[in-house]
Scaffold this active site. Sequence first.
Site, PDB file in Angstrom:
ATOM      1  N   GLY A  19       0.239  10.166   3.401  1.00  0.00           N
ATOM      2  CA  GLY A  19       0.928   8.448   3.320  1.00  0.00           C
ATOM      3  C   GLY A  19       0.954   8.853   1.695  1.00  0.00           C
ATOM      4  CG  ASP A  42      -1.785  11.983   8.588  1.00  0.00           C
ATOM      5  OD1 ASP A  42      -1.772  10.697   9.139  1.00  0.00           O
ATOM      6  OD2 ASP A  42      -1.064  11.848   8.133  1.00  0.00           O
ATOM      7  NE  ARG A  43       0.198   7.244  12.104  1.00  0.00           N
ATOM      8  CZ  ARG A  43       0.742   6.347  11.881  1.00  0.00           C
ATOM      9  NH1 ARG A  43      -0.092   5.475  11.331  1.00  0.00           N
ATOM     10  NH2 ARG A  43       2.456   6.582  11.329  1.00  0.00           N
ATOM     11  N   GLY A  99     -11.345   4.620   0.146  1.00  0.00           N
ATOM     12  CA  GLY A  99     -10.481   3.251  -0.292  1.00  0.00           C
ATOM     13  C   GLY A  99      -9.763   2.656   0.185  1.00  0.00           C
ATOM     14  CB  THR A 100      -9.351   2.176   3.548  1.00  0.00           C
ATOM     15  OG1 THR A 100      -9.154   3.123   4.186  1.00  0.00           O
ATOM     16  CG2 THR A 100      -7.908   1.339   4.560  1.00  0.00           C
ATOM     17  CB  THR A 101      -7.561  -2.364   0.395  1.00  0.00           C
ATOM     18  OG1 THR A 101      -6.503  -2.208   0.678  1.00  0.00           O
ATOM     19  CG2 THR A 101      -7.907  -1.660  -1.305  1.00  0.00           C
ATOM     20  CG  ASN A 125      -8.205  -0.194  -8.501  1.00  0.00           C
ATOM     21  OD1 ASN A 125      -8.016   0.669  -9.197  1.00  0.00           O
ATOM     22  ND2 ASN A 125      -7.136  -1.332  -8.527  1.00  0.00           N
ATOM     23  CG  HIS A 156      -0.024  -4.646  -4.651  1.00  0.00           C
ATOM     24  ND1 HIS A 156      -0.261  -5.437  -5.367  1.00  0.00           N
ATOM     25  CD2 HIS A 156      -0.101  -3.056  -4.917  1.00  0.00           C
ATOM     26  CE1 HIS A 156      -2.279  -4.982  -5.699  1.00  0.00           C
ATOM     27  NE2 HIS A 156      -1.665  -3.586  -5.228  1.00  0.00           N
ATOM     28  CG  HIS A 157       3.832  -0.409  -2.918  1.00  0.00           C
ATOM     29  ND1 HIS A 157       4.478  -0.564  -0.788  1.00  0.00           N
ATOM     30  CD2 HIS A 157       2.719  -0.612  -3.072  1.00  0.00           C
ATOM     31  CE1 HIS A 157       3.017  -0.186  -0.943  1.00  0.00           C
ATOM     32  NE2 HIS A 157       1.844   0.103  -1.980  1.00  0.00           N
ATOM     33  CE  LYS A 160      -2.324  -4.088  -1.434  1.00  0.00           C
ATOM     34  NZ  LYS A 160      -3.195  -3.358  -0.673  1.00  0.00           N
TER      35      LYS A 160
HETATM   36  P1  NAD Z   1      -0.063   4.929   3.276  1.00  0.00           P
HETATM   37  O1  NAD Z   1       1.096   4.067   4.278  1.00  0.00           O
HETATM   38  O2  NAD Z   1       1.649   5.566   2.665  1.00  0.00           O
HETATM   39  O3  NAD Z   1      -0.264   6.222   3.672  1.00  0.00           O
HETATM   40  C1  NAD Z   1      -1.872   6.454   5.059  1.00  0.00           C
HETATM   41  C2  NAD Z   1      -1.227   7.502   5.870  1.00  0.00           C
HETATM   42  O4  NAD Z   1      -3.102   6.832   6.856  1.00  0.00           O
HETATM   43  C3  NAD Z   1      -0.340   8.136   6.418  1.00  0.00           C
HETATM   44  O5  NAD Z   1      -0.499   9.567   5.605  1.00  0.00           O
HETATM   45  C4  NAD Z   1      -1.257   7.557   7.769  1.00  0.00           C
HETATM   46  O6  NAD Z   1      -0.899   8.860   8.647  1.00  0.00           O
HETATM   47  C5  NAD Z   1      -3.006   7.658   7.813  1.00  0.00           C
HETATM   48  N1  NAD Z   1      -3.290   6.989   8.777  1.00  0.00           N
HETATM   49  C6  NAD Z   1      -3.546   6.137   9.804  1.00  0.00           C
HETATM   50  N2  NAD Z   1      -3.760   6.190  11.128  1.00  0.00           N
HETATM   51  C7  NAD Z   1      -5.131   7.291  10.574  1.00  0.00           C
HETATM   52  C8  NAD Z   1      -5.584   7.935  11.465  1.00  0.00           C
HETATM   53  N3  NAD Z   1      -6.878   7.842  12.609  1.00  0.00           N
HETATM   54  N4  NAD Z   1      -6.855   9.546  10.825  1.00  0.00           N
HETATM   55  C9  NAD Z   1      -6.010  10.036   9.582  1.00  0.00           C
HETATM   56  N5  NAD Z   1      -5.051   9.581   8.901  1.00  0.00           N
HETATM   57  C10 NAD Z   1      -4.690   8.312   9.774  1.00  0.00           C
HETATM   58  O7  NAD Z   1      -0.563   4.059   3.049  1.00  0.00           O
HETATM   59  P2  NAD Z   1      -0.909   4.568   1.100  1.00  0.00           P
HETATM   60  O8  NAD Z   1      -0.129   3.221   0.263  1.00  0.00           O
HETATM   61  O9  NAD Z   1      -1.586   5.613   0.937  1.00  0.00           O
HETATM   62  O10 NAD Z   1      -2.410   3.309   1.326  1.00  0.00           O
HETATM   63  C11 NAD Z   1      -3.606   3.570   2.174  1.00  0.00           C
HETATM   64  C12 NAD Z   1      -4.672   2.872   1.858  1.00  0.00           C
HETATM   65  O11 NAD Z   1      -5.133   2.938   0.404  1.00  0.00           O
HETATM   66  C13 NAD Z   1      -4.148   1.519   1.964  1.00  0.00           C
HETATM   67  O12 NAD Z   1      -5.594   0.359   2.547  1.00  0.00           O
HETATM   68  C14 NAD Z   1      -3.985   0.808   0.841  1.00  0.00           C
HETATM   69  O13 NAD Z   1      -4.126  -0.516   0.315  1.00  0.00           O
HETATM   70  C15 NAD Z   1      -5.330   1.593  -0.184  1.00  0.00           C
HETATM   71  N6  NAD Z   1      -4.750   1.936  -1.790  1.00  0.00           N
HETATM   72  C16 NAD Z   1      -6.393   1.950  -2.491  1.00  0.00           C
HETATM   73  C17 NAD Z   1      -6.647   2.566  -3.574  1.00  0.00           C
HETATM   74  C18 NAD Z   1      -7.822   2.149  -3.863  1.00  0.00           C
HETATM   75  O14 NAD Z   1      -7.937   2.413  -5.926  1.00  0.00           O
HETATM   76  N7  NAD Z   1      -8.952   2.228  -3.262  1.00  0.00           N
HETATM   77  C19 NAD Z   1      -5.803   2.622  -4.222  1.00  0.00           C
HETATM   78  C20 NAD Z   1      -4.630   2.539  -3.465  1.00  0.00           C
HETATM   79  C21 NAD Z   1      -4.126   2.389  -2.333  1.00  0.00           C
END
Ligand code: NAD
Length: 268
Positions: A19, A42-43, A99-101, A125, A156-157, A160
């Site tokens: 990701g 990863d999944r 960090g997942t939102t 964040n 955001h992009h 999202k």
């Molecule tokens: P993305 O879609 O690019 O990546 C997500 C990743 O998670 C992918 O590699 C996917 O295969 C993997 N995944 C999904 N289910 C899974 C599982 N069961 N087991 C293992 N891996 C799994 O998304 P992204 O842009 O990297 O953003 C991910 C999350 O982080 C979003 O919720 C985003 O809002 C958040 N985010 C938080 C911050 C922060 O500072 N807290 C910053 C940026 C993004």
Amino acid sequence: MPAEGGGQRTRVCVLGPSGRMGRAVLEAARGRDDLRIAAAVDRGDAGGLGVIVSDGVVASADLDAGLAACDVYIDFTAPAASRAVAQAAARFHCAAVIGTTGLGPADDEALAALARVSPIVVAANFSLGVNFVLGMVRQAARVLGPEWDAEVVETHHRAKRDAPSGTALMIARAIAAGHGVDYDQVKRHGRDGDVGPRPRGEIGVSSVRGGDIIGEHTAYFFGAAERLEISHRATSRSIFAAGALRAATWVTGQPPGRYDMLDVLGLQ
Ligand code: NAD
């Protein structure tokens, strides 16, 4: 046991290495001598499984093996994944940086169960700048009061998924705290149709989506004939990745419980 002064490196399992944020975390970990990537999970249907992501570490779908190999896991994935991983991690007593939102009540429950046996950092964040902004908007709201209309705009992009962003919600909640009110009683997420004049004390949040914007947030305070804007713009995911790694080395030395980035930065 992990680093914390003894010279041993904190072992990190990265979730979602394919990701956007997973890749940024792997990149930021390169060359660090206080931690090392011990696993990447990863999944099952993700691209990149079987690929070497760090010295001798291959991306795999074996969550239990990844959790068993680490002191702390770093999770930037999706709410359902964060919930399932937290449930599994409770069996391994793994520390966590999440960090997942867009997390819902069931996800928060799984995190709470993990926090009873392990130390975890949860933050929408991980950037130093945004966490500093939270303190500033809270103070602005306290000093200016609800007579100054407060609004948050986030951009955001296009990929999202959740809206408003977790960061926008944190900023809006900090404004509500500054006003001394319950956010859920005053929030307005977007406007459409005949919504009438803006009630005093409402806190509005608007979301813009497009292109490859990494993350921009502005808190507006509109007074009579003047306005204040407090903005943060992220131009690289490396700031979130660096913050997550800082949280990972910090959290492994803490007692079980749920912490946030203000705890990690000592700003609480
Ligand atoms: P993305 O879609 O690019 O990546 C997500 C990743 O998670 C992918 O590699 C996917 O295969 C993997 N995944 C999904 N289910 C899974 C599982 N069961 N087991 C293992 N891996 C799994 O998304 P992204 O842009 O990297 O953003 C991910 C999350 O982080 C979003 O919720 C985003 O809002 C958040 N985010 C938080 C911050 C922060 O500072 N807290 C910053 C940026 C993004």
